[in-house]
Design a protein around this motif. Structure first.
Motif, PDB file in Angstrom:
ATOM      1  N   LEU A  34      34.671  41.076 -21.095  1.00  0.00           N
ATOM      2  CA  LEU A  34      33.780  41.788 -22.005  1.00  0.00           C
ATOM      3  C   LEU A  34      34.211  43.243 -22.160  1.00  0.00           C
ATOM      4  CD1 LEU A  34      30.287  40.345 -20.927  1.00  0.00           C
ATOM      5  CD2 LEU A  34      31.539  39.904 -23.046  1.00  0.00           C
ATOM      6  N   THR A  35      34.621  43.861 -21.055  1.00  0.00           N
ATOM      7  CA  THR A  35      35.091  45.248 -21.126  1.00  0.00           C
ATOM      8  C   THR A  35      36.328  45.353 -22.021  1.00  0.00           C
ATOM      9  OG1 THR A  35      34.247  45.646 -18.904  1.00  0.00           O
ATOM     10  CG2 THR A  35      35.850  47.219 -19.767  1.00  0.00           C
ATOM     11  N   GLU A  38      37.189  43.294 -24.370  1.00  0.00           N
ATOM     12  CA  GLU A  38      36.811  43.006 -25.752  1.00  0.00           C
ATOM     13  C   GLU A  38      36.214  44.237 -26.427  1.00  0.00           C
ATOM     14  OE1 GLU A  38      34.117  39.773 -28.254  1.00  0.00           O
ATOM     15  OE2 GLU A  38      33.848  40.015 -26.091  1.00  0.00           O
ATOM     16  N   LYS A  39      35.385  44.967 -25.718  1.00  0.00           N
ATOM     17  CA  LYS A  39      34.793  46.171 -26.290  1.00  0.00           C
ATOM     18  C   LYS A  39      35.878  47.197 -26.648  1.00  0.00           C
ATOM     19  CE  LYS A  39      30.308  45.784 -23.982  1.00  0.00           C
ATOM     20  NZ  LYS A  39      29.394  46.382 -22.970  1.00  0.00           N
ATOM     21  N   ARG A  40      36.843  47.348 -25.769  1.00  0.00           N
ATOM     22  CA  ARG A  40      37.933  48.292 -26.038  1.00  0.00           C
ATOM     23  C   ARG A  40      38.735  47.855 -27.266  1.00  0.00           C
ATOM     24  NH1 ARG A  40      40.213  49.012 -19.844  1.00  0.00           N
ATOM     25  NH2 ARG A  40      38.415  50.215 -19.029  1.00  0.00           N
ATOM     26  N   LYS A  97      36.732  48.499 -30.496  1.00  0.00           N
ATOM     27  CA  LYS A  97      36.699  49.927 -30.830  1.00  0.00           C
ATOM     28  C   LYS A  97      38.030  50.382 -31.441  1.00  0.00           C
ATOM     29  CE  LYS A  97      35.544  54.398 -28.813  1.00  0.00           C
ATOM     30  NZ  LYS A  97      36.705  55.084 -29.359  1.00  0.00           N
TER      31      LYS A  97
END
Length: 603
Positions: A228-229, A231-233, A236
């Motif tokens: 998840l981390t 994916e967020k990066r 963005k």
């Protein structure tokens, strides 16, 4: 990101997890399978325990019954009673001996096992001399009875039989106790085995939770968190570098998709606030047969319909709702003169500060409207038909009630009333001084009283049979068939095929009784049948009553069409009554062969 996911996957070791999970499932499956095999094995060994205890217990009763019948025979004075008593003794002795041998040696027809414990074999060997003696002594006693041996010898034989019966009962008590003890031991063993299996299964599940599921859950949570981390990066980064390009591309795609959808799937049109067509979709133009090359006026109302009144209504809606919008159903006429129903929405759209237009979106609901009109017509026809049928049913119900009241009044007046009048005159004519004639009149009055009681019972039976209130539907139908057999001379048989003995709601029972009564009366009155069979059966949810006759039968379809005839209304009343208690009626008849009527009632 791909390298990180690969590293996490290797750290998690899915292959090892898969192996451990399969091992856990196999262990649980083996545990459940073994437990079921052990339980089924023990249950099979206990199937006949209750039957063994029951039959061995009844042996004591049979031996006591044999002793009682011998005593009755020994003191019997009537020869006819003596023959019946001898027959009863022989039958009891036969059943008693057969069941004892079945208990001792096993019997397939009674499901009695042949194998026994050593202690049971010893107990059966101990009781064998008494069994043999009772059998021989009973047969000798019956033989001496036929030869008219002296009463003293018979008394001695009877006493010897009674003594051995008492010893037999005592020893059979030990056998029954042994059967109960062995059955209890089996149940105890079965319970301990189940406790052991349950404990082992719980232990297996606990170990699997500790060593498999809990560690795996932690690793998966860690993996998902890191994914998840990442994916967020990634999201963005994509937004920062491709935002403008994505927005532009999506806008173009949306416009193309919307235009394609509107042109080929929607009935849409863009019009000016004055009602002039700016653009019309291909599908809408095809439906209205609109061609902008030939229709130079480009009026939206004229494109929709050729009827002037309808055009004025459409122009009025556009003028009144050009700012607020409008939604509703519109009935127009095509250029071919066919009716056209549209579910139309007019949506005002502002293009520029001083320029606006109206977006018209329609759905063709002509088929639905046609179906609704047809449904309304059919509903009206069905309503009228049902009202007419209900009127006929109501009038027939009132007529039947009046006929039933007249019949009851005639029965009371012609039968019971006249007998009561005769009873009164007979009582007044008794002369106590003439004892002989008084005695004769009293005997006559007794017979007349019995006739009056019978008449009252018949009248009340026809109104509400007491058998139905006291004992239920099975007993009342049996009573009904018996009484009708006596009154009509027909052969009417009743069979309770599934031994149904439940009590139902009083309303359901009286309706079932009246339905059965109506079906039997129809078979007697109209079918001219000589044999009628009433069968009752049931399942967990359905009670079924079938009335068969060998009468002349009829054409069911033609009779049901004749709703105004007596037979047609009879079938209608029958179906209305069974529907009242949420049941169903099935009527099958073959002309010249007979009729079957079946009532299925939920219980």
């Amino acid at each position: 990101m791909t390298k990180l996911t690969k590293a996490l996957s290797e750290n998690l070791n899915f292959k090892k997890l898969k192996q451990m999970y399969i091992f856990a499932l196999i262990t649980i499956a083996i545990t459940v399978l073994l437990s079921q095999l052990l339980i089924q094995h023990n249950i099979n060994s206990q199937l006949n325990d209750s039957r063994l205890i029951n039959i061995s217990g009844r042996q004591r009763m049979f031996s006591q019954k044999l002793a009682k019948e011998i005593l009755i025979l020994n003191y019997a004075t009537n020869s006819s009673n003596e023959k019946e008593a001898i027959s009863n003794i022989k039958e009891t002795l036969k059943v008693w001996k057969f069941r004892h041998l079945a208990l001792q040696n096993g019997n397939d027809s009674l499901n009695l096992p042949e194998t026994k414990s050593q202690h049971l074999l010893e107990l059966f060997n101990a009781v064998k001399p008494n069994v043999d003696y009772i059998e021989k002594a009973t047969l000798k006693y019956l033989s001496d009875r036929d030869k008219h041996v002296s009463h003293t010898i018979s008394e001695q034989e009877v006493q010897a039989i009674l003594d051995n019966v008492a010893i037999f009962v005592t020893k059979m008590n030990l056998i029954v106790s042994q059967y109960e003890y062995e059955a209890f031991e089996k149940v105890t063993k079965q319970r301990n085995i189940e406790y052991g299996i349950l404990s082992f299964t719980l232990l297996v599940l606990f170990l699997e939770f500790i060593f498999i599921f809990k560690p795996t859950n932690k690793k998966i949570e860690l993996l998902i968190s890191k994914l998840l981390t990442s994916e967020k990066r990634a999201i963005k980064l994509a937004r920062d570098t491709e935002a403008i390009s994505i927005v532009k591309e999506n806008s173009v795609k949306e416009l193309k998709s919307l235009n394609f959808a509107m042109e080929n799937t929607l009935l849409y049109c863009r019009i000016s606030p004055q009602g002039k067509i700016i653009h019309m979709g291909d599908k809408f133009a095809k439906l209205l047969q609109y061609n902008p090359s030939f229709d130079t006026d480009k009026s939206f109302s004229k494109a929709l319909t050729a009827v002037e009144k309808e055009q004025l209504d459409i122009d009025r809606i556009i003028a009144d709702k050009q700012r607020s919008g409008w939604q509703g159903e519109l009935n127009t006429t095509t250029r071919n003169g066919d009716p056209l129903w549209l579910d139309m929405s007019m949506i005002p759209v502002r293009i520029r500060k001083e320029e606006s237009e109206i977006l018209v979106i329609c759905f063709n609901i002509s088929i639905r409207k046609k179906a609704e009109i047809e449904i309304e017509r059919l509903n009206r026809e069905n309503t009228i038909e049902k009202i007419n049928q209900q009127k006929i049913i109501s009038s027939r119900i009132v007529e039947n009630q009046e006929n039933e009241q007249n019949r009851i009044a005639r029965e009371i007046h012609d039968g019971i009333g006249q007998m009561l009048t005769g009873l009164k005159f007979s009582l007044e004519s008794i002369n106590l001084d003439d004892k002989e004639k008084s005695a004769q009149k009293i005997e006559y009055l007794k017979k007349l009283s019995l006739d009056i009681i019978k008449g009252v019972r018949t009248a009340t039976f026809n109104l509400m049979p007491p058998e139905l209130t006291d004992h239920g539907i099975v007993s009342s139908i049996a009573k009904l068939t018996l009484e009708l057999t006596k009154l009509t001379g027909k052969n009417i048989q009743f069979y309770n095929k599934t031994e149904f003995d439940q009590r139902l709601d009083s309303l359901i029972e009286i309706n079932i009784y009246r339905l059965t009564q109506e079906a039997i009366n129809n078979a007697i009155k109209y079918a001219e049948s000589s044999h009628i069979i009433v069968q009752l059966s049931h399942s967990n949810k359905i009670l079924s009553i079938t009335v068969d006759d060998n009468g002349k039968g009829f054409d069911v379809a033609s009779v049901e069409k004749k709703r105004n005839s007596e037979s047609g209304m009879g079938l209608l009343f029958m179906k209305e009554r069974v529907q009242y208690i949420n049941g169903r009626a099935f009527i099958n008849s073959i002309p010249g062969e007979g009729t079957r009527i079946t009532f299925n009632i939920p219980i």
